[in-house]
Design a protein around this motif. Structure first.
Motif, PDB file in Angstrom:
ATOM      1  N   PHE A  93      12.806 -78.638  -2.188  1.00 45.63           N
ATOM      2  CA  PHE A  93      12.047 -77.400  -2.413  1.00 45.63           C
ATOM      3  C   PHE A  93      12.325 -76.875  -3.821  1.00 45.63           C
ATOM      4  O   PHE A  93      11.421 -76.500  -4.559  1.00 45.63           O
ATOM      5  N   TYR A  96      10.975 -79.891  -6.531  1.00 47.33           N
ATOM      6  CA  TYR A  96       9.549 -80.251  -6.604  1.00 47.33           C
ATOM      7  C   TYR A  96       8.617 -79.056  -6.462  1.00 47.33           C
ATOM      8  O   TYR A  96       7.528 -79.057  -7.005  1.00 47.33           O
ATOM      9  N   ILE A  97       9.043 -78.036  -5.683  1.00 43.56           N
ATOM     10  CA  ILE A  97       8.144 -76.897  -5.497  1.00 43.56           C
ATOM     11  C   ILE A  97       8.433 -75.808  -6.530  1.00 43.56           C
ATOM     12  O   ILE A  97       7.525 -75.274  -7.156  1.00 43.56           O
ATOM     13  N   LEU A  98       9.698 -75.475  -6.721  1.00 37.32           N
ATOM     14  CA  LEU A  98      10.040 -74.449  -7.707  1.00 37.32           C
ATOM     15  C   LEU A  98      10.209 -75.026  -9.116  1.00 37.32           C
ATOM     16  O   LEU A  98      10.429 -74.277 -10.062  1.00 37.32           O
ATOM     17  N   ASN A  99      10.141 -76.371  -9.224  1.00 37.16           N
ATOM     18  CA  ASN A  99      10.275 -77.029 -10.515  1.00 37.16           C
ATOM     19  C   ASN A  99      11.552 -76.657 -11.259  1.00 37.16           C
ATOM     20  O   ASN A  99      11.536 -76.381 -12.461  1.00 37.16           O
ATOM     21  N   HIS A 101      14.269 -78.082 -12.858  1.00 34.39           N
ATOM     22  CA  HIS A 101      14.626 -79.426 -13.320  1.00 34.39           C
ATOM     23  C   HIS A 101      16.121 -79.664 -13.369  1.00 34.39           C
ATOM     24  O   HIS A 101      16.574 -80.797 -13.349  1.00 34.39           O
ATOM     25  N   LEU A 190       5.021 -85.504  -3.756  1.00 32.50           N
ATOM     26  CA  LEU A 190       4.792 -84.071  -3.541  1.00 32.50           C
ATOM     27  C   LEU A 190       4.281 -83.789  -2.132  1.00 32.50           C
ATOM     28  O   LEU A 190       4.731 -82.843  -1.477  1.00 32.50           O
ATOM     29  N   VAL A 191       3.344 -84.625  -1.661  1.00 31.22           N
ATOM     30  CA  VAL A 191       2.816 -84.422  -0.311  1.00 31.22           C
ATOM     31  C   VAL A 191       3.940 -84.573   0.722  1.00 31.22           C
ATOM     32  O   VAL A 191       4.082 -83.762   1.635  1.00 31.22           O
ATOM     33  N   ILE A 194       6.159 -81.416   0.619  1.00 32.22           N
ATOM     34  CA  ILE A 194       5.561 -80.241   1.274  1.00 32.22           C
ATOM     35  C   ILE A 194       5.585 -80.421   2.789  1.00 32.22           C
ATOM     36  O   ILE A 194       5.992 -79.517   3.544  1.00 32.22           O
ATOM     37  N   ILE A 411       5.838 -87.953 -11.991  1.00 30.12           N
ATOM     38  CA  ILE A 411       5.890 -87.004 -10.871  1.00 30.12           C
ATOM     39  C   ILE A 411       5.667 -85.584 -11.354  1.00 30.12           C
ATOM     40  O   ILE A 411       4.871 -84.836 -10.819  1.00 30.12           O
ATOM     41  N   THR A 412       6.390 -85.241 -12.412  1.00 33.41           N
ATOM     42  CA  THR A 412       6.414 -83.828 -12.770  1.00 33.41           C
ATOM     43  C   THR A 412       5.386 -83.468 -13.834  1.00 33.41           C
ATOM     44  O   THR A 412       5.036 -82.309 -13.984  1.00 33.41           O
TER      45      THR A 412
END
Lengths: 413, 288
Positions: A93, A96-99, A101, A190-191, A194, A411-412
């Motif tokens: 989370f 990948y979601i809040l980025n 790094h 990412l999928v 989530i 990815i990012t």
């Protein structure tokens, strides 16, 4: 495992595939390490006990009773083990979601740990099933017990393991040098993340919800309609404490594999996680206080179980919480590690209190796990560590391969 | 970067699949109630029971179980176990010795049925709660959930079964009544529809107010059970769990189960939104 040739770990096209796999199956480094000397006999003994269990029935090696049908294998292996595996959904989370790094370098090892924890600890559930040949029933066929919380939890375990496998699969693709697969699998991250976070939210709380119908059987200090929320919130700091603890161990054991850049960021990561732990523990403790006041259980505090409850709440929630806050302010890595160990002990205590110690706490015959149940549990844990070590020594989990940098952008970016 | 179309559909697809799974969760509970079927039950009158154990023996015979051992004895509580589906105990009470028969209560909304993830536990339309071995995977969640601690597991078998009273479901299907009821020499047990039995129970209480406490155990316990008990003394004197809640046990986890589809619908788009928002922010910071 002093010398590991990074380039040799990659599959190259000019060797036959089976030769590559055979060479990868061989152990790397020394055989007679203290860990191996302790773990191998326990794993062999555990295997013998498992054979006896399937041959003579559960009662032959466990102390389970008609009053306490779920013992150590459920209360510790599954319920506690899955809470500790919560680090994977929290870290994915954050990254990948809040980025964020900053935490990217630990994602793979945390996801691998989470996946193996589910594979082995949820897998340990099969040992506990009386009629395991029907384990397929809730998944296929017309036997959907859809109004069961356990049905939900079982499906979520399965789906989440698939999601974690997808999250981890780029590392496997790199190991095999499969660039095309790497591109496809990285695109699915990412999928999977989530989906994985959603599943985790539901089954971490679902493990608590399993006990909602046991109202009257669980000691009132541990039973409330908020068990699912408590289990969910505590899985956040349980998982992160495990990440701190396990990360520190991996840092020592696999030091050579970690790049210089990541070695430097190690302390910063632990420091950041300590703050998240402190805050979520504060939220958890506040919830516990609210539930306690709401439940009007003051009179129960002055009983044996009440003092036990206070020990859990103060000794293993408040103390590590304060320790996390303090060590965060002082930037003291040693105290952070100490706090993570205390927190983990607290989680074990809490889950066992709900599932075993507080369950039918007034029954005439108390359940105490047999030494054989404990050996099987240890064997499961050691096997997991063996697989973990095998993967880390072969796949790019802690170390980075030259073309990982490109993939990260994929990815990012 | 915007959320591209492909990613959007991927998340949408994953969400849709899970919603489909989620809604099937919602639709299932309590199908039986929609059809107005009369549940059968058994009324047990402890003032008539003499503790002869005929019910125990006829039960063991009807279900091929070993002959029961021991006899009712004050101060000793015999429990149902994986070899006995029913036992009779005697209690010293303020009104002398009173016998109590124990077996599955056959709740109208059973916790064990709601707990079962393979539908091995089933509430039949006749009112019996039965166990089906071809579906059960032996997880024992039914035992954890049952407020009366009824289902019993064979711990010493490689092919264990869950042992519990089925209200003689096989006999009911043949048009017969449960073995214990049929063989009771003193009419302490009475078989009928649950509605009739409740009427009968209240009738006995009204006709002999000195003989009974004005309460039918099982009328409201756990949302209503098929086995109903009449007693000359308050039920806590007879070892009954009087803290059993009056609403059904599956109700306790309903709220959680209903929240599942909502979380599956709400969380993924929120996560996708946060992802996109923080992504753009990071880009801007890089550009500055």
């Amino acid at each position: 495992m002093s010398k590991i040739d990074i380039t040799a770990a990659k599959y190259s096209g000019d060797r036959p595939t089976w030769k590559f796999f055979m060479s990868e199956l061989k152990p790397k480094g020394k055989w007679l390490t203290p860990f191996n000397i302790i773990s191998i006999p326990i794993m062999i003994l555990g295997l013998i006990l498992i054979v006896i269990r399937f041959w003579k029935g559960l009662g032959s090696i466990t102390n389970l009773t008609q009053e306490v049908p779920w013992g150590l294998w459920i209360g510790f292996d599954v319920v506690t083990g899955v809470a500790f595996a919560g680090g994977a959904y929290v870290i994915t989370f954050m990254v990948y979601i809040l980025n964020m790094h900053k935490y990217h370098s630990i994602v793979r090892v945390v996801v691998l740990n989470g996946f193996l924890a589910y594979l082995f600890y949820a897998g340990a559930l099969v040992l506990d099933l009386g009629r395991p040949w029907h384990v397929i029933n809730p998944i296929i066929g017309n036997s959907f017990g859809t109004n069961s919380v356990l049905f939900l939890v079982a499906w979520h375990f399965l789906l989440y393991m698939i999601a974690q496998l997808i999250e981890f699969s780029p590392a496997v693709a790199e190991w095999l040098g499969a660039r095309r697969a790497l591109k496809i699998l990285s695109g699915m991250t990412l999928v999977a993340v989530i989906f994985g976070i959603t599943l985790s939210t539901l089954h971490q709380s679902g493990l608590g919800a399993l006990y909602l119908m046991a109202k009257g059987k669980i000691h009132p200090l541990w039973y409330s309609e908020f068990i699912p929320i408590l289990f969910f919130v505590s899985s956040i700091f349980a998982g992160l404490s495990m990440v701190i603890f396990e990360g520190s161990l991996s840092y020592k054991v696999f030091f050579q594999q970690i790049s210089e850049k990541n070695q430097k960021s190690h302390h910063g990561i632990i420091h950041g996680l300590a703050k998240i732990c402190a805050l979520t523990m504060f939220a958890y403790f506040s919830l516990q206080v609210l539930i306690f006041i709401h439940g009007q259980n003051w009179s129960l505090l002055n009983t044996g179980m009440g003092r036990w409850f206070l020990l859990e709440m103060i000794g293993f929630v408040v103390v590590p919480m304060v320790l996390y806050f303090y060590s965060y302010r002082r930037n003291n890595i040693f105290l952070i590690k100490l706090a993570s160990i205390l927190t983990m002990l607290g989680i074990i205590l809490n889950r066992l209190n709900v599932t075993i110690i507080g369950f039918n706490w007034d029954a005439a015959v108390r359940y105490v796990p047999s030494w054989m149940e404990i050996v099987v549990t240890l064997a499961v844990i050691f096997t997991e560590i063996w697989v973990f070590r095998w993967v880390v020594n072969r796949m790019p989990v802690l170390r980075e391969l030259p073309f990982v940098v490109k993939k990260e952008k994929l990815i990012t970016g | 970067m915007k959320i591209d179309r492909r990613l959007f559909f991927k998340v949408l697809g994953a969400t849709g699949a899970s919603v489909a799974l989620g809604t099937s969760l919602k639709a299932a509970p309590r199908k039986q109630e929609e059809k107005e079927v009369e549940f059968y039950g058994v009324l047990y009158d402890s003032t008539r029971c003499v503790g002869c154990q005929t019910c125990e023996f006829s039960c063991a015979e009807a279900h091929g179980l070993p002959e029961p051992s021991g006899a009712p004895e004050a101060g000793v509580i015999r429990k149902i176990n994986e070899k006995n589906r029913t036992v009779v105990n005697v209690y010293k009470t303020s009104r002398g010795d009173v016998f109590v028969k124990t077996q599955c209560m056959h709740c109208s909304q059973p916790a064990c049925v709601a707990a079962c993830l393979t539908q091995a536990m089933q509430k039949t339309k006749e009112g019996s709660v039965i166990w089906r071995g071809e579906k059960c995977m032996g997880c024992r969640y039914c035992m954890v959930s049952c407020p009366f601690d009824v289902p019993k597991f064979e711990y010493h078998s490689a092919n264990p079964v869950i042992q519990k009273c089925t209200m003689c479901y096989d006999r009911l299907k043949e048009g017969k009544i449960p073995a214990c009821v049929e063989n009771c020499p003193n009419q302490a047990l009475m078989f009928g529809t649950r509605r009739e039995l409740i009427k009968e129970g209240h009738k006995r209480i009204v006709e002999n107010p000195d003989q009974y406490v004005d309460y039918i155990y099982g009328e409201q316990e756990a949302g209503g059970t098929a086995f109903l008990y009449l007693s000359p003394v308050p039920f806590h004197e007879l070892g009954f769990n009087t803290h059993i809640q009056k609403t059904s046990y599956p109700e306790l986890s309903k709220g959680f189960l209903y929240s599942v589809p909502s979380i599956f619908v709400l969380l993924p788009p929120i996560l996708l939104g946060i992802y996109d928002a923080t992504k753009n922010k990071n880009k801007e910071e890089e550009n500055e």
